[in-house]
Design an enzyme around this catalytic site. Structure first.
Site, short mmCIF file in Angstrom:
data_model
loop_
_atom_site.label_atom_id
_atom_site.label_comp_id
_atom_site.label_asym_id
_atom_site.label_seq_id
_atom_site.Cartn_x
_atom_site.Cartn_y
_atom_site.Cartn_z
N ARG A 28 -0.16 5.44 7.58
CA ARG A 28 -0.04 6.04 8.92
C ARG A 28 0.89 7.25 8.88
NH1 ARG A 28 4.07 1.87 11.95
NH2 ARG A 28 5.27 1.33 10.11
N ARG A 40 8.42 7.27 -4.51
CA ARG A 40 9.16 6.00 -4.56
C ARG A 40 8.77 5.23 -5.82
NH1 ARG A 40 7.08 4.66 0.89
NH2 ARG A 40 7.48 6.87 1.20
N ASP A 81 7.90 -0.33 -2.74
CA ASP A 81 7.29 0.83 -2.08
C ASP A 81 8.23 1.44 -1.05
OD1 ASP A 81 6.42 -1.83 -0.93
OD2 ASP A 81 5.87 -0.55 0.73
#
Length: 587
Positions: free
Chosen positions: A174, A271, A341
């Site tokens: 998103r 990440r 994550d």
């Protein structure tokens, strides 16, 4: 009888040995505009600090961009560096052999409202005149309706270990990266919209964020920055009447909420999971390419021709992750979802979800009601950091030689040492201790154990200790100091206080005023407590953004006693209803 040293070990992790240790010296304050104390104990302001507080908000607007059509970003570096997903479209799918997918934001539906704006980010990072934020154009740029010049929106592919298990492909479900902006100071920032619609990584999600989570992300990103904790930043928060369906506590109680988009920034959004997905998929050349890019762009101290550059990179991430989590602990911050994550390769705080600032000191504090087992309790964060770094090493294994892998394991073993040294530095500073004495760790652990036993407020015990003169400590006069009164009820409080005062007395050429000033610069009076955020959210949901704005301004000066904050009881004992608050992963 309890052992304070065991308490410190339990809450803050034990020490070991390390060969690549690079301990950063503790910086008490280099940002006088943010950390300077402007009140004495009675609340009177000094002329110097009044000027200091005003100066940051009255910065010159010369050379700031006054027309959004002149604002430009670039996606060239990212697009040219990596293969892009060959499939087009925002439908969910398994993505292979790329780092990014092209993905256009889905604009929030009108009417749009600007709920919050960070002047510090708008002017200080994005070089924009604040006047442009009042335009309809800005609303559309900041909510996905229009794209800045040069933008090719991208969604990042990554994976991750979630709650200890490999979750496979995750990615920006998103969020849309708009591009990189190079500001007038030469800094490169990657702009990203969060809550901006579906991407190939949305899985079964709708790609939206809601007001409650977006308010929390906006406020906490900025609050952490002004606390001095490395973090992503938030430029703006735009809300809409667009309906978004959510089951907040995953209990079947579905309700309609309203959509919102945060414009956020970071030097990079890569990440640990960015590397994991490539290693897990066997895309080793792409893994190597991403590592080379990250090192060249963000680790300037590493020689790109060094045959051990991946090892040096790993050592740096181990070091900086330990430092970051120590800083979280020093301000009582619990991330809530410490999955791989959500752990930045640049060791900044990202992805604010069910976080919480600990109130009553409790190593088992869990801000996330979805975390039934307490895996990510505040006292477990340092250990979770170690686990995540183990996962990072697994991801790096395909590009390391056997010798390098062996050395990397030695580096990883040193994590606890780095962490312990840093946490010791931070808590010594919180107590105003100079130099090094053998019993300093005991003194810190003794205090934390008393705080745990008495359920004393973490933030305010340290702050009130910063504000009380030594003579008042000698006299045991703690009236109107609610947190310290709670602490002083402990049966061993007098023993601890005597040891503490004796320790302070041995600090030569250091006045009590100097001690108070140092401590006030590292012990905030205000943090974003969940009850404060909840109060602001309740108003924001009926289009009253006054408390969001108030909190932003107050949390921009967390070390400064402020009249409006005191009137709002932001440094008072938390209201009883605060204990009933629940925060979940749902947003």
């Amino acid at each position: 009888m309890w052992s304070p040293c065991k308490v410190l070990v339990f809450a803050l992790v034990v020490a070991s040995s390390f060969t690549y240790v690079r301990v950063l010296e503790f910086c008490q304050s280099t940002r006088h505009d943010c950390n300077s104390e402007i009140h004495d104990n009675k609340g009177s302001k000094s002329k110097l600090s009044q000027h200091t507080v005003k100066s940051r908000w009255n910065m010159s607007v010369s050379n700031l961009i006054q027309d959004l059509d002149q604002f430009r970003v670039s996606c060239k570096k990212l697009i040219e560096a990596f293969p892009i997903d060959e499939v087009d479209g925002n439908f969910a799918r398994s993505v292979k052999h790329c780092i990014f997918s092209k993905s256009n934001p889905t604009p929030l539906k009108d009417p749009l409202r600007l709920a919050a704006i960070s002047k510090d980010v708008i002017e200080g990072i994005l070089d924009l005149d604040m006047a442009v934020t009042q335009s309809d154009d800005f609303l559309h740029y900041a909510s996905g309706g229009r794209l800045p010049l040069g933008s090719v929106p991208l969604a990042h592919r990554y994976g991750g270990h979630q709650f200890g298990y490999w979750a496979g492909q995750l990615g920006d479900g998103r969020a849309h990266s708009l591009g990189q902006y190079t500001n007038r100071k030469g800094e490169v920032w990657e702009l990203q919209l969060k809550g901006s619609g579906k991407t190939p990584y949305s899985r079964s999600g709708d790609g939206r964020a809601v007001i409650r989570s977006s308010v929390r992300e906006f406020l906490c990103s900025e609050a952490m920055h002004f606390l001095g904790v490395p973090t992503s930043r938030a430029a703006s928060l735009v809300v809409s009447d667009e309906p978004v369906i959510r089951d907040q506590f995953y209990n079947g109680n579905v309700k309609t909420e309203r959509g919102a988009v945060v414009l956020r920034l970071a030097k990079s959004w890569f990440r640990i999971g960015s590397l994991e997905i490539l290693a897990q998929s066997g895309e080793i050349e792409l893994l190597r390419k991403l590592l080379n890019f990250v090192i060249d762009e963000h680790f300037s101290s590493i020689n790109s021709d060094d045959p051990d550059k991946y090892l040096v990179f790993y050592s740096t991430v181990v070091n900086e992750t330990a430092h970051l989590i120590a800083q979280w602990m020093s301000v009582g911050f619990a991330h809530g979802v410490c999955n791989t994550d959500n752990f930045s390769l640049l060791s900044i705080t990202i992805d604010y979800g069910p976080f919480g600032f600990m109130e009553s000191y409790n190593p088992n504090f869990v801000p996330n009601t979805s975390d039934d087992e307490g895996r990510y309790s505040i006292g477990a964060q340092a250990n979770v950091g170690l686990v995540n770094l183990e996962k990072l090493l697994m991801a790096l294994s395909p590009v390391l030689s056997k010798k390098q892998h062996k050395e990397a394991k030695i580096i990883l073993k040193g994590y606890v040492d780095i962490y312990q040294i840093r946490i010791h530095q931070l808590f010594k500073a919180k107590l105003g201790l100079l130099g090094e004495e053998e019993d300093d760790g005991y003194l810190i652990a003794f205090l934390l154990k008393m705080m745990e036993d008495t359920k004393s407020d973490f933030t305010m015990v340290f702050r009130q200790l910063s504000e009380v003169p030594a003579q008042q400590l000698h006299n045991r006069n703690f009236t109107q100091m609610w947190a310290f009164e709670d602490l002083s009820s402990h049966k061993l409080f007098s023993d601890w206080l005597s040891k503490y005062l004796l320790r302070l007395s041995r600090q030569q050429n250091n006045s009590d005023l100097d001690r108070q000033h140092r401590m006030k610069n590292v012990n905030p009076r205000y943090v974003l407590r969940n009850w404060m955020a909840e109060s602001a959210i309740s108003k924001a949901e009926i289009n009253d953004f006054s408390e969001v704005e108030l909190l932003y301004h107050i949390l921009s000066f967390p070390f400064v006693t402020q009249e409006t904050a005191e009137e709002a009881s932001y440094a008072a004992r938390p209201p009883l209803w605060a204990k009933r608050l629940k925060i979940s992963c749902s947003s």
